[in-house]
Design an enzyme around this catalytic site. Structure first.
Site, PDB file in Angstrom:
ATOM      1  N   GLU A   1       0.839  -1.197   0.000  1.00 21.04           N
ATOM      2  CA  GLU A   1       0.000   0.000   0.000  1.00 21.04           C
ATOM      3  C   GLU A   1       0.869   1.240   0.000  1.00 21.04           C
ATOM      4  OE1 GLU A   1      -3.354   2.375   2.670  1.00 21.04           O
ATOM      5  OE2 GLU A   1      -2.808   0.318   3.175  1.00 21.04           O
TER       6      GLU A   1
ATOM      7  N   LYS B   1      -8.257 -15.206  16.164  1.00 22.02           N
ATOM      8  CA  LYS B   1      -8.435 -14.797  14.762  1.00 22.02           C
ATOM      9  C   LYS B   1      -9.874 -14.436  14.425  1.00 22.02           C
ATOM     10  CE  LYS B   1      -4.564 -17.767  13.632  1.00 22.02           C
ATOM     11  NZ  LYS B   1      -4.061 -18.978  12.969  1.00 22.02           N
TER      12      LYS B   1
ATOM     13  N   ASP C   1       1.799 -14.271  12.719  1.00 24.18           N
ATOM     14  CA  ASP C   1       0.646 -14.860  12.030  1.00 24.18           C
ATOM     15  C   ASP C   1      -0.237 -13.721  11.527  1.00 24.18           C
ATOM     16  OD1 ASP C   1      -1.638 -16.147  11.191  1.00 24.18           O
ATOM     17  OD2 ASP C   1      -1.674 -17.568  12.847  1.00 24.18           O
TER      18      ASP C   1
ATOM     19  N   HIS D   1      -2.704  10.256  -1.651  1.00 25.70           N
ATOM     20  CA  HIS D   1      -2.885   8.931  -2.242  1.00 25.70           C
ATOM     21  C   HIS D   1      -2.895   8.993  -3.760  1.00 25.70           C
ATOM     22  CE1 HIS D   1      -3.636   5.764   0.824  1.00 25.70           C
ATOM     23  NE2 HIS D   1      -3.752   6.812   1.612  1.00 25.70           N
TER      24      HIS D   1
END
Length: 589
Positions: A268, A400, A476, A574
């Protein structure tokens, strides 16, 4: 100049209303039948069966003639290299008939390829009549012809391009045989590493088999330059390559009196640059401070009893302080680093959810705590024989998944980080003012998130920074879900001149040993932060330090993004830095 020829036009019926003879998969069809498709035997002057008979007879006749002539020469002591005109003709005929008979066995094979190619060409022309074929058999497009509106022609639906097998030369014939066995299904792909004993070779063979089975190229996915043995049995199964993610550096981040260069793996644009600006603002204002509130990984099995009374009895037993020491001894056998901290229970009918919390040293600790839980469950079976263990994880952990229990109770490392940003820094570096930031934070991060019904999402983009650092350091990535739970607070201090900003992250799940942390690239990023491996002097210190660094980086990211929004610079930045002018359509296809 190339001369192009259009495929023969389909014959159309002259009947009224333009009735057309139809063929399967085509809207406009000619009178050719599959039986009249060109064959290799069409090039012969005689029918195929007569030609075969002639050459069979010729071959055996001249062979018989030459054998008799050579026998006579040997009997009469005549040199064999002295040949007559008839013998020369016989030798030429023998060679010619042999070549024909040798090719005869491949005629059906050649015909199948010619017929298939011809069929594909006709199908392509039927589907899209705007194709031409030039003299070297290459397809080219041409503008659509003007079609009369008097004839109703229904267009056939476009066909998806067929996936052709992609074949890449392999190192040896043995590898080629293994690839064919995988494609045929006789050898399972997952067993290559154990059978070959060479992880890189297994990945290359699996990769080639995948390309041939799917007809899709993996050319852009690197294979070379990676240690496939390092992931065997712990990081990734059935590898065919690895994905390249750029790593940028933000900082230095001045946190608790020490400077850190923050590795961020991301695709990004603006993310690293924005975090870097936040680090600069914190640095110029004297740095940030952090506090570790809690450190404990959790696992919550679900067990079931015949009655709610029995479930409640186990709940009271587990939560009784007098029983904790005995349970801790059983739990702590799982590892020299695992230390049971507490047990929290919740009942739903006859089902009991038991949330164990323990310290895990420098490891993230999921496997460690699971082994300890298994030990306790086996220990409880002596007194609670009617207990039915439904699952080692009952989602009361919770791993998660966004969950209120993690937001309230915490999981992994709970960290709060704060900084006071000076007024001149807010104006010169962040290009905004304190009052605007405070108002924006209240309306966006607090009120706006409440309107959205957010769970742990009272922030601008904590997940961006957490994910980038997680990927760079071998954590993770899926645990970004709960690790990004964050509330960002801002208020004006020192008579409204300076800005106090803080971030609270109750469930940062990180480790510096195990899993992806032992890979070369991820180890290098951990080493950059000074937290590679296990801390021998004080087990758990490195993983706790990493959690505070993550929180400090989130603080920098929140500060910079909120400033960009307050100043109206978000879209502009951006559009300038996160837009690529490179045409990647060809690479994607």
């Amino acid at each position: 100049m190339d001369t192009f020829r259009r495929l023969p036009k389909p014959l159309r019926s002259t009947a009224p209303h333009g009735n057309l003879r139809k063929r399967k998969h085509s809207a406009v069809v000619d009178d050719r039948s599959p039986s009249t498709a060109p064959k290799a035997s069409d090039a012969l002057p005689l029918p195929l069966h007569l030609t075969n008979a002639v050459f069979f007879t010729l071959f055996f006749s001249v062979a018989y003639y030459l054998l008799h002539r050579w026998r006579d020469k040997i009997r009469n002591s005549i040199p064999l290299h002295i040949v007559t005109l008839s013998e020369i003709a016989a030798i030429v005929s023998l060679i010619a008939s042999f070549i024909y008979l040798l090719g005869f066995f491949g005629i059906d094979f050649v015909q199948s390829f010619i017929a298939r190619a011809s069929h594909d060409v006709w199908e392509l022309n039927d589907t899209n009549p705007n194709y031409l074929i030039n003299e070297d058999h290459r397809l080219v497009t041409c503008p659509p012809a003007n079609i009369s509106t008097k004839t109703n022609i229904v267009s056939a639906p476009p066909k998806l391009p067929a996936s052709e097998p992609i074949i890449t030369p392999l190192a040896s014939e043995e590898d080629e045989m293994i690839v064919n066995s995988i494609v045929n299904g006789t050898i399972p792909s997952y067993s290559l590493e154990s059978k070959l004993g060479d992880c890189k070779r297994a990945a290359a063979i699996r990769r080639e088999a995948l390309q041939r089975m799917t007809g899709r190229s993996l050319e852009g996915l690197p294979l070379e330059g990676f240690d496939y043995g390092s992931i065997l049995g712990q990081c990734c199964e059935m590898p065919v390559g690895y994905v390249q993610i750029p790593v940028g550096i933000a900082g230095p981040l001045l946190l608790d009196g020490r400077e850190y260069s923050i590795p961020m793996a991301t695709t990004e644009g603006c993310l690293v640059a924005s975090t870097n600006r936040g680090c600069k603002a914190i640095y110029l204002s004297g740095g940030a401070t952090s506090v570790l509130l809690k450190d404990g990984m959790t696992r919550a099995p679900v067990v079931r009893f015949g009655t709610t009374t029995r479930a409640a009895e186990l709940k009271f037993f587990l939560e009784d302080p007098h029983n904790f020491d005995a349970l801790a001894v059983v739990f702590n056998r799982s590892s020299r680093f695992a230390r049971l901290q507490g047990i929290q229970c919740s009942i739903a009918g006859k089902n009991l959810y038991i949330r164990f919390s323990c310290s895990t040293g420098d490891a993230m600790g999921m496997n460690m705590v699971s082994k300890g839980v298994q030990n306790v469950l086996e220990f409880l079976e002596s007194d609670f024989a009617d207990m039915d263990v439904i699952g080692i994880s009952g989602n009361f952990c919770s791993d998660k998944k966004p969950a209120a229990v993690n937001w309230i109770e915490g999981r992994g490392k709970s960290v709060v980080c704060e900084a006071i940003i000076k007024e001149e820094v807010v104006k010169k570096v962040l290009k905004t003012d304190v009052a605007l930031l405070v108002e924006l934070n209240m309306l966006k991060n607090l009120a706006g998130s409440a309107v959205a019904g957010a769970l742990g999402g009272f922030n601008a983009h904590a997940g961006n920074i957490v994910s980038a650092i997680f990927i760079a350091t071998g954590q993770d990535p899926a645990q970004n879900v709960e690790s990004s739970h964050c509330i960002t607070m801002m208020e004006a201090v020192n008579d409204g001149k300076d800005l106090h900003i803080s971030v609270t992250l109750p469930s940062i799940e990180v480790g510096t040993v195990g899993g992806g942390t032992q890979l070369a690239s991820q180890s290098a990023c951990l080493n950059l932060l000074g937290v590679m491996g296990a801390c021998k002097e004080s087990p758990g210190s490195y993983s706790r330090l990493l959690a505070t660094i993550v929180a400090g980086s989130v603080l920098a990211g929140e500060l910079s993004l909120m400033s960009a929004i307050a100043a109206g610079q978000l879209v502009k930045s951006h559009m300038k830095y996160n837009r690529s002018s490179k045409d990647v359509s060809k690479a994607a296809s």
